[in-house]
Design a protein around this motif. Structure first.
Motif: not given
Length: 333
Positions: A147-149, A154-158, A240-250, A310-315
């Motif tokens: 999120s800091a990156a 100048g953009v938000r990652l949540a 695939f994952e039932d609950a993927p770990q997602l982030a939204i960039l806006g 964004l879909r993030l995770g270990y794999g």
């Protein structure tokens, strides 16, 4: 050594690093011009690689070009030069997206380019993964750093809560159904896929068959199936994952400048995530339908417009995909 000592081989190498960026359907919709007299790189959009059906406003095209611009900034810093970047410098030429001017052959200790240096090794390592990820949770410290990156650009990652993730998954599923029923969308997707051994060998762009990943057997993965309506002989299936770990960039606004900022933030986040040992992929299906895109955002968030999911995770990391020869995208004058 002066800035003008930059050799053709170095210019070529810098653009090669820039062009390693992700883009919608791997269309690589960018062109570069290096102006020797001005010690500057110009970054242009290549509108011949636009996607009228999936990206009629060229928002996605700008995101990809912004990612390439960020890679160029990282590569320039790695090469030891300080530089300043100006977005959309010529209102009369909207294809000219940015100018990156080399200002000194030596980075300063406290200059803004210094924080780009650690990211350079990730440029070659970052690849989109369309494989299943494990259920291992991403530590909060890594989420905070990502999120800091984004904020640095100048953009938000949540990172959405469980309720919001279920909403996102429903919207992606809705978009997939719409795409399946849309002949224009299917044809545009086919234009950017490379199926078969011969096509893969000669491919310079697009998504080759080996990068499709397995067909989803079950689970709620958000990975686009580039096989579309077609069947790929011998293609594996996977859960695939039932609950993927997602982030939204806006962003707060939704103009070309915002899209370029979001593209740079997206690539910074992806490179940081790669260094943190995460596999990554991008999800834009629901953002390609205007009536769905607005509902992707969290109504309680200050984020005005979602630019990417964004879909993030270990794999497993994804494979590298074809790239256009540098001579096709670079002009030195």
């Amino acid at each position: 050594m002066s800035v003008r000592a930059l050799e053709t081989t170095t210019v070529t190498s810098l653009v090669e690093d820039a062009a390693a960026a992700p883009s919608m359907h791997n269309a690589q919709p960018w062109r570069f011009r290096f102006l020797r007299a001005d010690d500057a790189f110009q970054v242009y959009s290549d509108l011949e690689r636009a996607m009228p059906r999936a990206d009629p406003t060229t928002r996605g095209l700008h995101l990809g070009c912004g990612a390439a611009l960020f890679n160029l900034r990282v590569a320039i810093a790695h090469a030891g030069w300080a530089a300043v970047t100006e977005l959309l410098p010529d209102p009369a030429d909207p294809r000219l997206l940015a100018v990156v001017r080399l200002t000194s052959p030596t980075l300063t200790d406290d200059g803004p380019e210094e924080d780009l240096l650690p990211l350079y090794p990730a440029i070659a390592r970052r690849h989109t993964s369309r494989q299943p990820f494990t259920g291992e949770a991403i530590p909060e410290a890594i989420k905070d750093s990502l999120s800091a990156a984004a904020l640095l650009e100048g953009v938000r990652l949540a990172f959405p809560d469980v309720w919001h993730i279920h909403t996102l998954l429903d919207l992606v599923h809705d978009a997939e159904g719409r795409d399946d029923m849309d002949d224009a969308a299917s044809e545009e997707l086919r234009r950017w896929t490379r199926v078969g051994p011969e096509s893969e060998k000669t491919a310079r762009d697009g998504v080759p068959e080996y990068a499709f990943g397995p067909r989803r057997l079950y689970g709620r993965g958000t990975v686009r199936d580039f096989a579309g309506r077609g069947l790929v002989p011998g293609r594996a299936t996977a859960a695939f994952e039932d609950a993927p770990q997602l982030a939204i960039l806006g962003t707060v606004s939704d103009r070309p400048r915002d899209w370029l900022m979001a593209g740079q933030a997206m690539e910074r986040v992806l490179l940081e995530a790669t260094l943190d040992g995460l596999a990554t992929s991008l999800t834009s299906q629901a953002l390609e339908w205007p009536e769905l895109r607005w509902t992707v955002r969290d109504p309680q968030s200050a984020m005005g417009f979602v630019q990417m999911v964004l879909r993030l995770g270990y794999g497993p990391a994804g494979p590298g995909t074809p790239r256009r020869p540098v001579d096709d995208v670079l002009e030195i004058v």
